[in-house]
Design a protein around this motif. Structure first.
Motif, mmCIF file in Angstrom:
data_model
loop_
_atom_site.group_PDB
_atom_site.id
_atom_site.type_symbol
_atom_site.label_atom_id
_atom_site.label_comp_id
_atom_site.label_asym_id
_atom_site.label_seq_id
_atom_site.Cartn_x
_atom_site.Cartn_y
_atom_site.Cartn_z
ATOM 1 N N ARG A 20 1.184 -1.285 0.254
ATOM 2 C CA ARG A 20 0.179 0.175 -0.005
ATOM 3 C C ARG A 20 0.665 0.763 -0.129
ATOM 4 O O ARG A 20 1.243 2.169 -0.600
ATOM 5 N N GLU A 24 0.567 4.144 -3.471
ATOM 6 C CA GLU A 24 0.395 5.487 -3.408
ATOM 7 C C GLU A 24 1.523 6.003 -2.869
ATOM 8 O O GLU A 24 1.268 7.948 -2.370
ATOM 9 N N LEU A 68 -2.621 -4.095 -3.919
ATOM 10 C CA LEU A 68 -3.495 -3.828 -2.586
ATOM 11 C C LEU A 68 -4.495 -5.481 -2.932
ATOM 12 O O LEU A 68 -5.260 -5.207 -1.500
ATOM 13 N N CYS A 75 -10.118 1.364 -5.900
ATOM 14 C CA CYS A 75 -9.740 1.989 -4.912
ATOM 15 C C CYS A 75 -10.010 3.170 -4.662
ATOM 16 O O CYS A 75 -9.989 3.711 -4.934
#
Length: 75
Positions: A20, A24, A68, A75
């Protein structure tokens, strides 16, 4: 132990949390140092999945791409 002139911490993090953070853009592979070969291989795999995922615009529509593990979900 020093990493780039800064005292480092030895911590453990789950693969899903690391995926994650990479996906990100909060953490980059160059900021990490793997302590064993198996972890290095897993980190490379997570980085590749993150790159594919981000190149695809962050969507989870491509099977096997979502770092993920949310294929087919928003998402």
């Amino acid at each position: 132990m020093h990493l780039h002139g800064i005292d480092s911490l030895r911590v453990e993090i789950s693969e899903s949390t690391l995926a994650r953070l990479l996906a990100e853009g909060h953490l980059g592979a160059s900021e990490l140092r793997c302590l064993d070969h198996a972890s290095g291989r897993r980190l490379r795999r997570l980085c590749l999945k993150s790159c594919v995922w981000r190149k695809a615009g962050g969507g989870c529509n491509a099977p096997g791409c979502c770092p993920l593990r949310r294929e087919g979900a928003k998402c």
